[in-house]
Scaffold this motif. Structure first.
Motif, PDB file in Angstrom:
ATOM      1  N   MET A 101       4.428  51.924  83.507  1.00  0.00           N
ATOM      2  CA  MET A 101       5.647  51.413  82.931  1.00  0.00           C
ATOM      3  C   MET A 101       5.347  50.428  81.800  1.00  0.00           C
ATOM      4  SD  MET A 101       8.644  49.185  84.802  1.00  0.00           S
ATOM      5  CE  MET A 101       7.648  47.794  85.256  1.00  0.00           C
ATOM      6  N   GLN A 102       4.482  49.433  82.065  1.00  0.00           N
ATOM      7  CA  GLN A 102       4.182  48.454  81.028  1.00  0.00           C
ATOM      8  C   GLN A 102       3.411  49.080  79.866  1.00  0.00           C
ATOM      9  OE1 GLN A 102       3.734  47.813  84.327  1.00  0.00           O
ATOM     10  NE2 GLN A 102       4.212  45.694  84.799  1.00  0.00           N
ATOM     11  N   GLN A 103       2.637  50.111  80.137  1.00  0.00           N
ATOM     12  CA  GLN A 103       1.841  50.740  79.080  1.00  0.00           C
ATOM     13  C   GLN A 103       2.675  51.608  78.151  1.00  0.00           C
ATOM     14  OE1 GLN A 103      -1.030  52.606  81.691  1.00  0.00           O
ATOM     15  NE2 GLN A 103      -2.570  51.093  81.134  1.00  0.00           N
ATOM     16  N   THR A 104       3.803  52.133  78.650  1.00  0.00           N
ATOM     17  CA  THR A 104       4.594  53.077  77.860  1.00  0.00           C
ATOM     18  C   THR A 104       5.998  52.588  77.521  1.00  0.00           C
ATOM     19  OG1 THR A 104       5.550  54.171  79.797  1.00  0.00           O
ATOM     20  CG2 THR A 104       3.416  55.006  78.989  1.00  0.00           C
ATOM     21  N   GLY A 105       6.516  51.666  78.313  1.00  0.00           N
ATOM     22  CA  GLY A 105       7.887  51.217  78.130  1.00  0.00           C
ATOM     23  C   GLY A 105       8.898  52.078  78.864  1.00  0.00           C
ATOM     24  N   ASP A 106       8.454  53.159  79.495  1.00  0.00           N
ATOM     25  CA  ASP A 106       9.352  54.051  80.242  1.00  0.00           C
ATOM     26  C   ASP A 106       9.497  53.517  81.667  1.00  0.00           C
ATOM     27  OD1 ASP A 106      10.767  56.034  81.519  1.00  0.00           O
ATOM     28  OD2 ASP A 106       9.326  57.631  81.088  1.00  0.00           O
ATOM     29  N   GLN A 115      14.643  42.005  91.636  1.00  0.00           N
ATOM     30  CA  GLN A 115      13.356  41.713  91.016  1.00  0.00           C
ATOM     31  C   GLN A 115      12.834  42.916  90.236  1.00  0.00           C
ATOM     32  OE1 GLN A 115      13.989  41.439  94.346  1.00  0.00           O
ATOM     33  NE2 GLN A 115      13.921  39.262  94.786  1.00  0.00           N
ATOM     34  N   CYS A 116      13.053  44.116  90.790  1.00  0.00           N
ATOM     35  CA  CYS A 116      12.633  45.347  90.115  1.00  0.00           C
ATOM     36  C   CYS A 116      13.409  45.530  88.810  1.00  0.00           C
ATOM     37  CB  CYS A 116      12.862  46.561  91.018  1.00  0.00           C
ATOM     38  SG  CYS A 116      11.974  46.507  92.584  1.00  0.00           S
ATOM     39  N   SER A 117      14.715  45.337  88.871  1.00  0.00           N
ATOM     40  CA  SER A 117      15.557  45.473  87.686  1.00  0.00           C
ATOM     41  C   SER A 117      15.184  44.453  86.621  1.00  0.00           C
ATOM     42  CB  SER A 117      17.031  45.306  88.053  1.00  0.00           C
ATOM     43  OG  SER A 117      17.441  46.307  88.933  1.00  0.00           O
ATOM     44  N   ASP A 118      14.914  43.215  87.040  1.00  0.00           N
ATOM     45  CA  ASP A 118      14.543  42.170  86.085  1.00  0.00           C
ATOM     46  C   ASP A 118      13.247  42.519  85.357  1.00  0.00           C
ATOM     47  OD1 ASP A 118      16.790  40.744  86.847  1.00  0.00           O
ATOM     48  OD2 ASP A 118      15.665  39.241  88.016  1.00  0.00           O
ATOM     49  N   LEU A 119      12.250  42.993  86.104  1.00  0.00           N
ATOM     50  CA  LEU A 119      10.978  43.375  85.487  1.00  0.00           C
ATOM     51  C   LEU A 119      11.176  44.549  84.532  1.00  0.00           C
ATOM     52  CD1 LEU A 119       7.931  43.162  85.142  1.00  0.00           C
ATOM     53  CD2 LEU A 119       7.677  44.540  87.223  1.00  0.00           C
ATOM     54  N   ALA A 120      11.909  45.557  84.967  1.00  0.00           N
ATOM     55  CA  ALA A 120      12.166  46.724  84.112  1.00  0.00           C
ATOM     56  C   ALA A 120      12.929  46.324  82.850  1.00  0.00           C
ATOM     57  CB  ALA A 120      12.936  47.786  84.882  1.00  0.00           C
ATOM     58  N   ASP A 121      13.890  45.432  82.977  1.00  0.00           N
ATOM     59  CA  ASP A 121      14.650  44.959  81.811  1.00  0.00           C
ATOM     60  C   ASP A 121      13.742  44.246  80.811  1.00  0.00           C
ATOM     61  OD1 ASP A 121      16.971  45.984  82.908  1.00  0.00           O
ATOM     62  OD2 ASP A 121      17.763  44.025  83.538  1.00  0.00           O
ATOM     63  N   ILE A 129      11.038  44.510  75.457  1.00  0.00           N
ATOM     64  CA  ILE A 129       9.851  44.403  74.597  1.00  0.00           C
ATOM     65  C   ILE A 129       9.699  45.658  73.743  1.00  0.00           C
ATOM     66  CG2 ILE A 129       7.312  44.356  74.610  1.00  0.00           C
ATOM     67  CD1 ILE A 129       7.627  42.481  77.136  1.00  0.00           C
ATOM     68  N   TYR A 130       9.781  46.821  74.380  1.00  0.00           N
ATOM     69  CA  TYR A 130       9.596  48.083  73.652  1.00  0.00           C
ATOM     70  C   TYR A 130      10.785  48.403  72.748  1.00  0.00           C
ATOM     71  CZ  TYR A 130       5.187  49.205  75.867  1.00  0.00           C
ATOM     72  OH  TYR A 130       3.866  49.184  76.244  1.00  0.00           O
ATOM     73  N   ARG A 131      11.996  48.069  73.182  1.00  0.00           N
ATOM     74  CA  ARG A 131      13.190  48.321  72.359  1.00  0.00           C
ATOM     75  C   ARG A 131      13.117  47.529  71.050  1.00  0.00           C
ATOM     76  NH1 ARG A 131      17.341  47.347  75.864  1.00  0.00           N
ATOM     77  NH2 ARG A 131      17.053  45.143  75.499  1.00  0.00           N
ATOM     78  N   GLU A 132      12.526  46.338  71.113  1.00  0.00           N
ATOM     79  CA  GLU A 132      12.398  45.488  69.925  1.00  0.00           C
ATOM     80  C   GLU A 132      11.158  45.821  69.101  1.00  0.00           C
ATOM     81  OE1 GLU A 132      12.714  41.479  71.381  1.00  0.00           O
ATOM     82  OE2 GLU A 132      14.692  41.867  72.251  1.00  0.00           O
ATOM     83  N   GLY A 133      10.469  46.914  69.445  1.00  0.00           N
ATOM     84  CA  GLY A 133       9.319  47.358  68.676  1.00  0.00           C
ATOM     85  C   GLY A 133       7.993  46.773  69.110  1.00  0.00           C
ATOM     86  N   GLY A 134       7.989  46.034  70.204  1.00  0.00           N
ATOM     87  CA  GLY A 134       6.753  45.443  70.705  1.00  0.00           C
ATOM     88  C   GLY A 134       6.002  46.392  71.612  1.00  0.00           C
ATOM     89  N   GLU A 135       4.914  45.887  72.170  1.00  0.00           N
ATOM     90  CA  GLU A 135       4.124  46.672  73.115  1.00  0.00           C
ATOM     91  C   GLU A 135       3.389  45.746  74.054  1.00  0.00           C
ATOM     92  OE1 GLU A 135       1.284  49.002  70.983  1.00  0.00           O
ATOM     93  OE2 GLU A 135       0.123  47.272  70.369  1.00  0.00           O
ATOM     94  N   ARG A 191       2.666  42.109  72.462  1.00  0.00           N
ATOM     95  CA  ARG A 191       2.738  42.003  70.999  1.00  0.00           C
ATOM     96  C   ARG A 191       4.164  42.275  70.526  1.00  0.00           C
ATOM     97  NH1 ARG A 191      -2.196  41.494  68.710  1.00  0.00           N
ATOM     98  NH2 ARG A 191      -3.978  42.066  70.014  1.00  0.00           N
ATOM     99  N   ASP A 192       4.554  41.578  69.457  1.00  0.00           N
ATOM    100  CA  ASP A 192       5.879  41.809  68.882  1.00  0.00           C
ATOM    101  C   ASP A 192       5.833  43.000  67.935  1.00  0.00           C
ATOM    102  OD1 ASP A 192       4.798  40.944  66.422  1.00  0.00           O
ATOM    103  OD2 ASP A 192       5.705  38.959  66.560  1.00  0.00           O
TER     104      ASP A 192
END
Length: 110
Positions: free
Chosen positions: A1-6, A19-25, A30-36, A71-72
């Protein structure tokens, strides 16, 4: 999840887990804003059964993570996490032929 944003598979494993929803959000943002996120897969060690109150099964485990960099959209470092070993507890329930996370969080070491 953290590696792909999916986050879809991660969220499919949970049921009403804040807690799961907060982490996923956070990951989605991060990925929606173009970060990684630069992270290696963590290792789970010392998995143990804590108890089974009612329909909930409570497990504890050590999660070993490598250093992580967020990263941003410009590729600049936004956050750094040192990695290490932390103790976690996860509560799961069996439903419709599968196991689902209903709560997780870091706990103090005994």
């Amino acid at each position: 999840m953290q590696q792909t944003g999916d986050t879809s598979q991660y969220l499919a494993m949970s049921r009403e887990c804040r807690q799961c929803s907060d982490l996923a959000d956070s990951v989605t943002s991060i990925y929606r804003e173009g970060g990684e996120i630069e992270v290696e897969l963590p290792k789970i060690e010392d998995l143990s059964l804590v108890g089974t109150p009612g329909k909930v099964t409570i497990l504890e485990y050590d999660l070993e993570t490598a250093p992580t960099v967020v990263r941003d959209s410009q590729g600049e470092v936004d956050q750094r996490f040192p990695g290490g070993v932390e103790r976690f507890q996860v509560n799961v329930v069996r439903s419709r032929g599968g196991w689902f996370i209903v709560r997780f969080g870091e706990v103090d070491r005994a």
